[in-house]
Write a protein that holds these residues in place. Sequence first.
Motif, short mmCIF file in Angstrom:
data_model
loop_
_atom_site.label_atom_id
_atom_site.label_comp_id
_atom_site.label_asym_id
_atom_site.label_seq_id
_atom_site.Cartn_x
_atom_site.Cartn_y
_atom_site.Cartn_z
N VAL A 245 -6.35 -0.93 -15.88
CA VAL A 245 -6.52 -2.01 -14.91
C VAL A 245 -7.02 -1.42 -13.59
N THR A 246 -7.96 -2.09 -12.94
CA THR A 246 -8.60 -1.54 -11.74
C THR A 246 -7.66 -1.50 -10.55
N ASP A 247 -7.94 -0.57 -9.65
CA ASP A 247 -7.12 -0.48 -8.43
C ASP A 247 -7.24 -1.75 -7.58
N SER A 248 -8.40 -2.39 -7.62
CA SER A 248 -8.58 -3.62 -6.85
C SER A 248 -7.64 -4.72 -7.35
N MET A 249 -7.48 -4.83 -8.65
CA MET A 249 -6.58 -5.83 -9.22
C MET A 249 -5.13 -5.53 -8.85
N TRP A 250 -4.73 -4.27 -8.93
CA TRP A 250 -3.37 -3.92 -8.55
C TRP A 250 -3.10 -4.22 -7.07
N LEU A 251 -4.10 -3.99 -6.21
CA LEU A 251 -3.92 -4.27 -4.79
C LEU A 251 -3.71 -5.76 -4.54
N VAL A 252 -4.53 -6.59 -5.18
CA VAL A 252 -4.39 -8.03 -5.00
C VAL A 252 -3.01 -8.48 -5.48
N LEU A 253 -2.59 -8.00 -6.63
CA LEU A 253 -1.27 -8.35 -7.15
C LEU A 253 -0.17 -7.91 -6.19
N ALA A 254 -0.27 -6.68 -5.68
CA ALA A 254 0.76 -6.15 -4.79
C ALA A 254 0.80 -6.92 -3.47
N PHE A 255 -0.37 -7.16 -2.86
CA PHE A 255 -0.42 -7.85 -1.57
C PHE A 255 0.18 -9.25 -1.67
N GLN A 256 -0.27 -10.00 -2.66
CA GLN A 256 0.14 -11.40 -2.73
C GLN A 256 1.58 -11.54 -3.23
N THR A 257 2.01 -10.63 -4.10
CA THR A 257 3.41 -10.65 -4.52
C THR A 257 4.33 -10.34 -3.35
N TRP A 258 3.95 -9.37 -2.55
CA TRP A 258 4.77 -9.03 -1.37
C TRP A 258 4.87 -10.20 -0.41
N TYR A 259 3.75 -10.91 -0.23
CA TYR A 259 3.74 -12.08 0.66
C TYR A 259 4.70 -13.14 0.15
N VAL A 260 4.68 -13.40 -1.15
CA VAL A 260 5.58 -14.38 -1.75
C VAL A 260 7.03 -13.92 -1.63
N VAL A 261 7.29 -12.66 -1.96
CA VAL A 261 8.65 -12.12 -1.87
C VAL A 261 9.19 -12.25 -0.45
N GLY A 312 -11.70 3.13 -5.54
CA GLY A 312 -11.55 4.55 -5.24
C GLY A 312 -10.48 4.76 -4.17
N PRO A 313 -9.97 5.98 -4.03
CA PRO A 313 -8.85 6.25 -3.12
C PRO A 313 -9.11 5.87 -1.66
N LEU A 314 -10.28 6.21 -1.12
CA LEU A 314 -10.53 5.97 0.30
C LEU A 314 -10.61 4.49 0.63
N ARG A 315 -11.41 3.75 -0.12
CA ARG A 315 -11.53 2.31 0.15
C ARG A 315 -10.22 1.57 -0.12
N ALA A 316 -9.52 1.98 -1.16
CA ALA A 316 -8.23 1.36 -1.45
C ALA A 316 -7.24 1.60 -0.32
N ALA A 317 -7.24 2.83 0.23
CA ALA A 317 -6.35 3.15 1.34
C ALA A 317 -6.71 2.33 2.57
N ILE A 324 -1.36 -3.86 5.68
CA ILE A 324 -0.12 -3.46 6.34
C ILE A 324 -0.15 -3.84 7.82
N LEU A 325 -1.31 -3.67 8.47
CA LEU A 325 -1.44 -4.06 9.87
C LEU A 325 -1.18 -5.55 10.04
N GLY A 326 -1.81 -6.37 9.19
CA GLY A 326 -1.60 -7.81 9.27
C GLY A 326 -0.15 -8.19 9.04
N TYR A 327 0.48 -7.56 8.05
CA TYR A 327 1.87 -7.88 7.77
C TYR A 327 2.78 -7.45 8.92
#
Length: 441
Positions: A245-261, A312-317, A324-327
Amino acid sequence: MSTTTKAKSEPTTDLNPRSKTYEFMGPPGAFLVSFGVPFMTYLLYFGCSEESGGCPPSLQSVPDRFVEALSDKTFWASLWNTEASLIYLGWYAFCVVAWAVLPGDWVEGVTLRTGEKNKYKINAFSTFLLAMGISCGYIFRNGPESFTFLYQKWTGFITASLVMSLVQAFYVYASSYRPGALLALGGNSGNFIYDWFIGRELNPSIGSFDIKSFNELRPGLILWVLVNMSMVCEQAVRRGGFENVTDSMWLVLAFQTWYVVDGLYNEPAVFTTMDITTDGFGFMLAVGDLTWVPFVYSLQARYLVFKPLELGPLRAAGVLGFNILGYYIFRDANGEKNDFRNGRNPKNLKYFTTSTGSKLLTSGWWGRSRHPNYFGDLLMAVAWSLPTGFDTPITYFYVVYFAVLLIHRQRRDDENCEKKYGNDWETYKKLVPYRIIPYVY
């Protein structure tokens, strides 16, 4: 989800006056939005999906395909899926049963015009944990292919949620005519279309079950996460396992799950929002909670199923840091406000005292703009879309929509505060001139 306790018993001559002003351009606007929201939900699917041939599909083919679909009975029939409807009904029933049986504290809301306070059961986060435990266990046992049905039956689930929204909107409108119902000040115009849309009754309930606050946090918000999980599973099936599974998909899942949580964990905070304290519950909130949130907010994850992207690592970071800044801004600003409302001021923030004795923050985040939490929200909205890249503007629809929504809320808040504080509000605006984005707007 609520019971009512008496705080005082002063008689009121007219608790439910006629509404004298309209929002959304009145009945014509309410009529258009009532059709526009379902239409846009379907459009975002057919305008950005494998079935339609791209995101967006060839623009030259759109007019002919649109006309052809409208006259095709098969197309209309394809919007309904009995299995999806039964699953959705089961999901909603699960949320109701979880509210009833899971333990939770009862907290009081704000004082109503009657002098009473509603009491709300706090167990949305527990419901989320139970749903996640069952879903993850099901996926672990049966594999990712067992949880792709949300992706495969997308339009069927949209239709099922719309039916639920319509049923609830008509029910709460009819029940608002019972004796003793407390109406929303903005939902008693006497015009059926407008009141049905905007919400006539302030807090419709069945016994202690408060329909509005329940919908606000449970069936749609938690389903949003489940939809994203289904998108992850669909991509995993196509790419040969979760490890691909792509890093982009994991990021979207993590961001939006955290927002809901975050929203579910801080459930008591919702009872001071305008949705609960001021707005009635009608089709606008029903379709927003049950359809718009899970099936529009998940657009980025759905896009990444058929357009996978490795950052990739740099763009994902970089994207992670932006979120994180927005949150941080969102949470820190809300923390300042909540502390101040509860009589605490750990940062020794400055404030302006109105002639009625109310205190308005003029330093910290609330000195930078009048709605700094909205600024953090907007930054997170951008971060959720960045993982999809820049091949299509459609995945940035949420950013545009959310900006319009927040500006509308900000203007409505300002109008209400101007009525409440009078000339003091003008003085406050000079102390805090920016509305949402510091030094910009």
